[in-house]
Design a protein around this motif. Structure first.
Motif, PDB file in Angstrom:
ATOM      1  N   CYS A  67      -7.292   6.858   0.657  1.00 55.95           N
ATOM      2  CA  CYS A  67      -6.149   7.194   1.429  1.00 55.95           C
ATOM      3  C   CYS A  67      -5.096   7.418   0.861  1.00 55.95           C
ATOM      4  O   CYS A  67      -4.308   8.617   0.841  1.00 55.95           O
ATOM      5  N   CYS A  68      -4.735   6.900  -0.106  1.00 53.92           N
ATOM      6  CA  CYS A  68      -3.062   6.874  -0.993  1.00 53.92           C
ATOM      7  C   CYS A  68      -3.312   8.054  -1.865  1.00 53.92           C
ATOM      8  O   CYS A  68      -2.116   8.318  -2.433  1.00 53.92           O
TER       9      CYS A  68
ATOM     10  N   GLU B 217       0.775  -1.109  -0.006  1.00 53.68           N
ATOM     11  CA  GLU B 217      -0.044   0.116   0.097  1.00 53.68           C
ATOM     12  C   GLU B 217       0.867   1.427  -0.043  1.00 53.68           C
ATOM     13  O   GLU B 217       2.054   1.351   0.824  1.00 53.68           O
TER      14      GLU B 217
ATOM     15  N   TYR C 297      -2.795   3.273  -5.321  1.00 54.57           N
ATOM     16  CA  TYR C 297      -3.206   2.622  -4.093  1.00 54.57           C
ATOM     17  C   TYR C 297      -2.263   1.588  -3.681  1.00 54.57           C
ATOM     18  O   TYR C 297      -1.405   1.645  -2.524  1.00 54.57           O
TER      19      TYR C 297
ATOM     20  N   CYS D 214       0.491   4.281   1.034  1.00 58.09           N
ATOM     21  CA  CYS D 214       0.511   4.850   2.407  1.00 58.09           C
ATOM     22  C   CYS D 214       1.569   4.497   3.327  1.00 58.09           C
ATOM     23  O   CYS D 214       2.150   5.137   4.249  1.00 58.09           O
TER      24      CYS D 214
HETATM   25 ZN   LIG Z   1      -3.676   4.210   1.535  1.00 56.96          ZN
END
Ligand SMILES: [Zn+2]
Length: 647
Positions: A420-421, A352, A399, A354
């Protein structure tokens, strides 16, 4: 342009005032904003870090990127950020407090019924604009962040209790009552962090007031919650709440923020780390990495060894036992295996983005404490292999970075993802300049080979780095000094530089060099126009997976190479999946590799007349390879099943 008008007095009044630190050391407000320095002095005293740093980053405002792949990617990101209309970003914040909004709603994780709404629209976007402003001086980015702040303040005002979110309080009630809910504090953290960044980088005092009001609401929320109950609440992802509250304490000097930050210490996660036990198997990776950043930040501010132990052990474990050749970590968002077991973890949803973003943030703390060159080796590996190549030409972000052979890179859609990413990527691509150079009192650490210019007004010293790295196997450093300056230039000699590098100063070769994974120290009286040329010859080498030596990735210097497998049925929905973080679709079969050479990379040779391109020799199929970061729009293989003499 670099901030030449940044006087020493202004530097002291802002830098010391804000508590220079790893997390926030690049977070000073815009240089030359005298009005802001004056207003800052009226605040309660800010807090300086308690620890002694070995090396510190320069403020982001003092480093400017020059032409190259990082600046190009930053520019794509900047344009994409500016293309997002504030009215649409504000839509759900306004609806949440009954303010009128006729804007077209955003989709994806910002949809009006998504439980994470606001994480990007009122959080990441502020951080990214603020970072981008600090890194470039672009007033449009500052204006965008300032305008969003003014409108978000109206929404916060409506709540009257400091709460600021695009979703109602009811989600936090569900969290407290143990009912199903996505991640309210995760989202709340992004907004707090966005406001803090708007204060720290853009000098926006209103944003700091808003962040403090948000913190006051958090204090109220926990007022009648027992410690045990808190630990149950912390089972739900809460992002970097601890870090944000530590940063708020540093910025304001108000101890209650530091006290509140301890609420966000998940004991069942921290305790084993403090005792150097890897109990990461089975937990969600990106829920936890930000918690370790929180521990690191707390150590900066308090000097409590427990928190350094937690962060240092975690960093070692993830970077040595749980990272792929790209520096990335996690599979399907989790750590699913025992340490060192990665062969089962190659698929469509490895790494991922993030996680990489947060590991890089954590690495900055580790390096600041130790100046350990391994930290910057990891940083470079992750930056060039897992970050640079995860944005498309429109600024859309990945992502996951798939490592299963036969898959492809996919990105968020323009309006129906906002993952989120997407958010952490927007921040990442705004701050490439924040780690290139660190310093201590004696000199500069040149950590990364990225074309850029450093301005160090305290020393009357500027350093211009000219390089086409990684296409150029080395770099040049040119000194601009108002007067001769006695300084140590410490240039990182990377882990992969096992063919002898060389260094010349003003055209003259020095007799010595430094070993891989160390800093070459050039300590002398530098004068205007002095020039250092470093050559770092790259070579092909392989990285097998620790638990299956027949699964091998090939690297050239710091660069992971990917075998090009063509478009092969890729369609728009497979490359831009929309709400879902990964598309459907299957990998294509990938040929095994036969290596009959004694050299592990003996099945490859450079492609003629092309930089950083290679081709397989002696295989049943033609395979060409390029750096993973450069590849997009086609399927690829990074790990190959290899049979032969070296396996
Ligand atoms: Zn993320």
């Amino acid at each position: 342009m670099p901030p030449h008008n940044y006087t020493r007095r202004q530097f002291v009044s802002t830098a010391v005032g804000l508590g220079v630190s790893l997390a926030s050391s690049h977070m000073f407000g815009a240089p030359g904003q005298n009005h802001r320095a004056g207003r800052l002095q009226a605040r309660p005293k800010q807090v300086e870090d308690r620890i002694r740093w070995t090396a510190r980053p320069f403020p982001l405002q003092q480093v400017r990127l020059l032409d190259g792949p990082c600046k190009e990617a930053m520019e794509v990101n900047r344009k994409w950020l500016l293309s997002l209309p504030n009215e649409r970003l504000l839509h759900t914040f306004r609806l949440n407090v009954g303010l009128a909004s006729s804007a077209e709603p955003l989709g994806g994780w910002e949809k009006p019924d998504c439980e994470l709404r606001g994480h990007f629209a009122g959080g990441h976007v502020l951080s990214a604009c603020a970072l981008g402003y600090a890194a470039t001086g672009d007033d449009e980015l500052k204006s965008k962040a300032d305008a969003l702040t003014v409108e978000l303040a109206k929404c916060q005002e409506k709540h009257q209790n400091g709460y600021l979110s695009a979703f109602p309080l009811e989600l936090f009630d569900r969290l407290r009552e143990g009912r199903r809910v996505w991640a309210p504090f995760y989202t709340y953290h992004k907004i707090m962090a966005g406001l803090l960044d708007t204060y720290l980088y853009c000098g926006n005092e209103q944003a700091l007031d808003m962040a403090e009001k948000m913190a006051a609401w958090v204090g109220h929320y926990f007022q009648s919650v027992s410690d045990e109950h808190t630990q149950r609440i912390l089972q739900t992802e809460f992002g970097g709440m601890q870090e944000a509250l530590c940063n708020l304490y540093a910025a304001t000097g108000r101890k209650q923020h530091l006290g509140l930050s301890t609420r966000f210490e998940k004991r069942m996660f921290f305790d084993p780390l403090a005792e150097h036990r890897d109990e990461l198997k089975g937990i969600h990776a990106n829920t936890h990495i930000p918690q370790v950043i929180g521990a690191a930040r707390r150590y900066d501010l308090t000097g409590e060894d427990r928190y350094r132990d937690i962060a240092s052990y975690f960093w070692e474990e993830v970077t040595t036992e749980r990272a792929y050749c790209t520096g990335g970590t996690s599979n399907v968002e989790y750590w699913r295996t025992d340490p060192g077991k990665l062969a089962s973890e190659l698929g469509k949803e490895t790494e991922e983005c993030c996680c990489a973003y947060n590991m890089l943030k954590l690495t900055r703390h580790l390096f600041g404490w130790t100046a350990d060159p391994r930290a910057m080796d990891y940083y470079e590996r992750t930056l060039f292999n897992h970050r640079l190549g995860t944005q498309d030409a429109q600024g859309l972000k990945s992502y996951f970075l798939p490592l299963g052979s036969g898959y492809w890179k996919y990105y968020n859609s323009a309006w129906d993802s906002f993952w989120c990413c997407t958010g952490s990527g927007a921040e990442e691509f705004a701050k490439f300049a924040d780690t290139i150079y660190f310093h201590d009192d004696q000199g500069v650490y040149v950590n990364l080979f990225i074309a850029s210019e450093l301005n160090w007004p305290e020393k009357g010293f500027r350093l211009r780095q000219e390089t086409n790295f990684p296409e150029q196997e080395g770099t040049s450093l040119i000194v601009h000094a108002e007067r001769p300056a006695q300084l140590a230039l410490r240039v990182r000699v990377p882990w992969w530089a096992n063919r002898a590098g060389t260094v010349k100063v003003n055209g003259e070769a020095l007799p010595a060099f430094s070993s891989p994974s160390s800093y070459l120290v050039l300590d002398r009286n530098w004068k205007e126009g002095d020039r250092v040329e470093i050559s770092l010859p790259m070579n092909l080498h392989v990285e097998p997976l620790p638990d299956d030596p027949t699964l091998q990735a090939v690297m050239y210097g710091p660069l992971v190479l990917a075998g090009r497998l063509g478009g092969n049925g890729l369609t728009q929905p497979l490359v831009y999946p929309g709400y879902d973080t990964a598309p459907g679709g299957d990998p294509i079969p990938v040929p095994a590799v036969a290596n009959n050479s004694q050299d592990p990379a003996g099945w490859l040779e450079p492609a003629p007349d092309q930089k950083l391109a290679f081709r397989a020799v002696g295989q049943s199929e033609n395979i060409s390879l390029v750096p993973l970061y450069k590849l997009t729009g086609e399927r690829y293989a990074v790990y190959w099943k290899v049979a032969g003499k070296t396996v």
